[in-house]
Design a protein around this motif. Structure first.
Motif, PDB file in Angstrom:
ATOM      1  N   VAL A   1     -17.061  -0.969   3.457  1.00  0.00           N
ATOM      2  CA  VAL A   1     -15.960  -1.646   2.894  1.00  0.00           C
ATOM      3  C   VAL A   1     -15.042  -0.764   2.062  1.00  0.00           C
ATOM      4  O   VAL A   1     -15.055  -0.191   0.959  1.00  0.00           O
ATOM      5  CB  VAL A   1     -16.240  -3.261   2.586  1.00  0.00           C
ATOM      6  N   PRO A   2     -13.894  -0.772   2.999  1.00  0.00           N
ATOM      7  CA  PRO A   2     -13.024   0.823   2.133  1.00  0.00           C
ATOM      8  C   PRO A   2     -12.530   0.120   0.559  1.00  0.00           C
ATOM      9  O   PRO A   2     -11.674  -1.211   1.404  1.00  0.00           O
ATOM     10  CB  PRO A   2     -12.140   0.969   3.403  1.00  0.00           C
ATOM     11  N   MET A   3     -11.784   0.716   0.297  1.00  0.00           N
ATOM     12  CA  MET A   3     -11.127   1.024  -1.186  1.00  0.00           C
ATOM     13  C   MET A   3      -9.648   0.050  -1.262  1.00  0.00           C
ATOM     14  O   MET A   3      -9.540  -0.990  -1.715  1.00  0.00           O
ATOM     15  CB  MET A   3     -11.309   1.897  -1.922  1.00  0.00           C
ATOM     16  N   ASP A   4      -8.680   0.384  -0.112  1.00  0.00           N
ATOM     17  CA  ASP A   4      -8.258   0.255   0.168  1.00  0.00           C
ATOM     18  C   ASP A   4      -7.689  -0.768   0.725  1.00  0.00           C
ATOM     19  O   ASP A   4      -6.249  -1.593   0.682  1.00  0.00           O
ATOM     20  CB  ASP A   4      -7.100   1.590   0.773  1.00  0.00           C
ATOM     21  N   MET A   5      -7.882  -1.920   0.815  1.00  0.00           N
ATOM     22  CA  MET A   5      -8.685  -2.991   1.779  1.00  0.00           C
ATOM     23  C   MET A   5      -7.684  -3.837   1.094  1.00  0.00           C
ATOM     24  O   MET A   5      -6.527  -4.498   1.358  1.00  0.00           O
ATOM     25  CB  MET A   5      -9.428  -3.719   2.759  1.00  0.00           C
ATOM     26  N   ALA A   6      -8.099  -3.726  -0.362  1.00  0.00           N
ATOM     27  CA  ALA A   6      -7.099  -4.580  -0.887  1.00  0.00           C
ATOM     28  C   ALA A   6      -6.261  -4.422  -1.700  1.00  0.00           C
ATOM     29  O   ALA A   6      -5.729  -5.784  -2.275  1.00  0.00           O
ATOM     30  CB  ALA A   6      -8.448  -5.025  -2.795  1.00  0.00           C
ATOM     31  N   LEU A   7      -5.362  -4.001  -1.241  1.00  0.00           N
ATOM     32  CA  LEU A   7      -4.835  -2.927  -1.797  1.00  0.00           C
ATOM     33  C   LEU A   7      -3.580  -3.598  -0.422  1.00  0.00           C
ATOM     34  O   LEU A   7      -2.412  -3.847  -0.485  1.00  0.00           O
ATOM     35  CB  LEU A   7      -4.655  -1.445  -2.011  1.00  0.00           C
ATOM     36  N   LYS A   8      -4.005  -3.231   0.861  1.00  0.00           N
ATOM     37  CA  LYS A   8      -3.129  -3.638   1.880  1.00  0.00           C
ATOM     38  C   LYS A   8      -2.918  -5.114   2.423  1.00  0.00           C
ATOM     39  O   LYS A   8      -1.738  -5.406   2.506  1.00  0.00           O
ATOM     40  CB  LYS A   8      -3.961  -3.232   3.052  1.00  0.00           C
ATOM     41  N   ASN A   9      -4.101  -6.132   1.824  1.00  0.00           N
ATOM     42  CA  ASN A   9      -3.888  -7.035   2.035  1.00  0.00           C
ATOM     43  C   ASN A   9      -2.924  -7.902   1.250  1.00  0.00           C
ATOM     44  O   ASN A   9      -3.542  -9.670   1.170  1.00  0.00           O
ATOM     45  CB  ASN A   9      -4.831  -7.733   2.636  1.00  0.00           C
ATOM     46  N   VAL A  10      -2.656  -7.449  -0.633  1.00  0.00           N
ATOM     47  CA  VAL A  10      -1.958  -8.440  -1.467  1.00  0.00           C
ATOM     48  C   VAL A  10      -0.761  -9.110  -1.258  1.00  0.00           C
ATOM     49  O   VAL A  10      -0.262  -8.228  -0.392  1.00  0.00           O
ATOM     50  CB  VAL A  10      -1.966  -7.456  -2.773  1.00  0.00           C
ATOM     51  N   GLU A  11      -1.026 -10.252  -1.610  1.00  0.00           N
ATOM     52  CA  GLU A  11       0.178 -11.450  -0.726  1.00  0.00           C
ATOM     53  C   GLU A  11       0.848 -11.840  -2.211  1.00  0.00           C
ATOM     54  O   GLU A  11       0.630 -11.492  -3.097  1.00  0.00           O
ATOM     55  CB  GLU A  11       0.033 -11.912  -0.165  1.00  0.00           C
TER      56      GLU A  11
END
Length: 130
Positions: free
Chosen positions: A120-130
Motif C-alpha cells: 500500500v503506497p504512502m501517497d494514497m492517503a494524500l491523494k484521496n483527501v476530500e
C-alpha cells in the motif's frame, strides 16, 4: 483425500478474498498510518490480528456445530431411508486435523495480507483527501 483438499482450498480462497477486501477497504487508513510512522508490525496488529482472532474463533465454533448438524441430518436420513442401525461416529483426531488445517491455511493467507499491506503506497492517503 481429494475432497479434503478441495474443501481446504475453498476455505483458503474464501478467507483470502475476505481478507483482501478488508485490506482494500482500509488502504487509505493503512497509508495514513505509514505516513504517521507506524511500523509494518504495528499496522499488522491493527488489521491482521483482529481477522486472525475472528478466523480462529469461527473455526473453533463451526467444527462442533457442523458435526452436530451433520449428525442430525444423518439420523433423519437413516430413519427414513434405511432399516437397522448404522452409527454416526467421527474419530476425535479429525477435529484436531480440521483445526490445524484451518489455522495453517489462514497462516498462509495472513502472510499474503502482510505483503499486501506492505504494497500500500504512502501517497494514497494524500491523494484521496476530500
Amino acid at each position: 483425500m481429494a475432497g479434503q483438499l478441495f474443501v481446504v482450498l475453498i476455505f483458503a480462497v474464501l478467507v483470502y478474498l475476505l481478507s483482501k477486501i478488508i485490506i482494500e477497504k482500509n488502504a487509505q487508513s493503512i497509508s495514513m498510518a505509514k505516513i504517521l510512522g507506524y511500523s509494518k508490525g504495528e499496522i499488522a496488529r491493527l488489521y491482521v490480528m483482529p481477522t486472525s482472532i475472528v478466523v480462529v474463533l469461527c473455526v473453533l465454533i463451526n467444527i462442533p456445530l457442523s458435526v452436530r448438524i451433520i449428525g442430525i441430518i444423518w439420523k433423519a436420513m437413516l430413519s427414513q431411508m434405511m432399516t437397522g442401525y448404522l452409527p454416526y461416529w467421527i474419530d476425535p483426531r479429525i477435529y484436531v486435523e480440521m483445526f490445524v488445517a484451518g489455522v495453517i491455511c489462514y497462516g498462509v493467507v495472513a502472510a499474503l495480507e502482510l505483503k499486501r499491506i506492505g504494497k500500500v503506497p504512502m501517497d494514497m492517503a494524500l491523494k484521496n483527501v476530500e
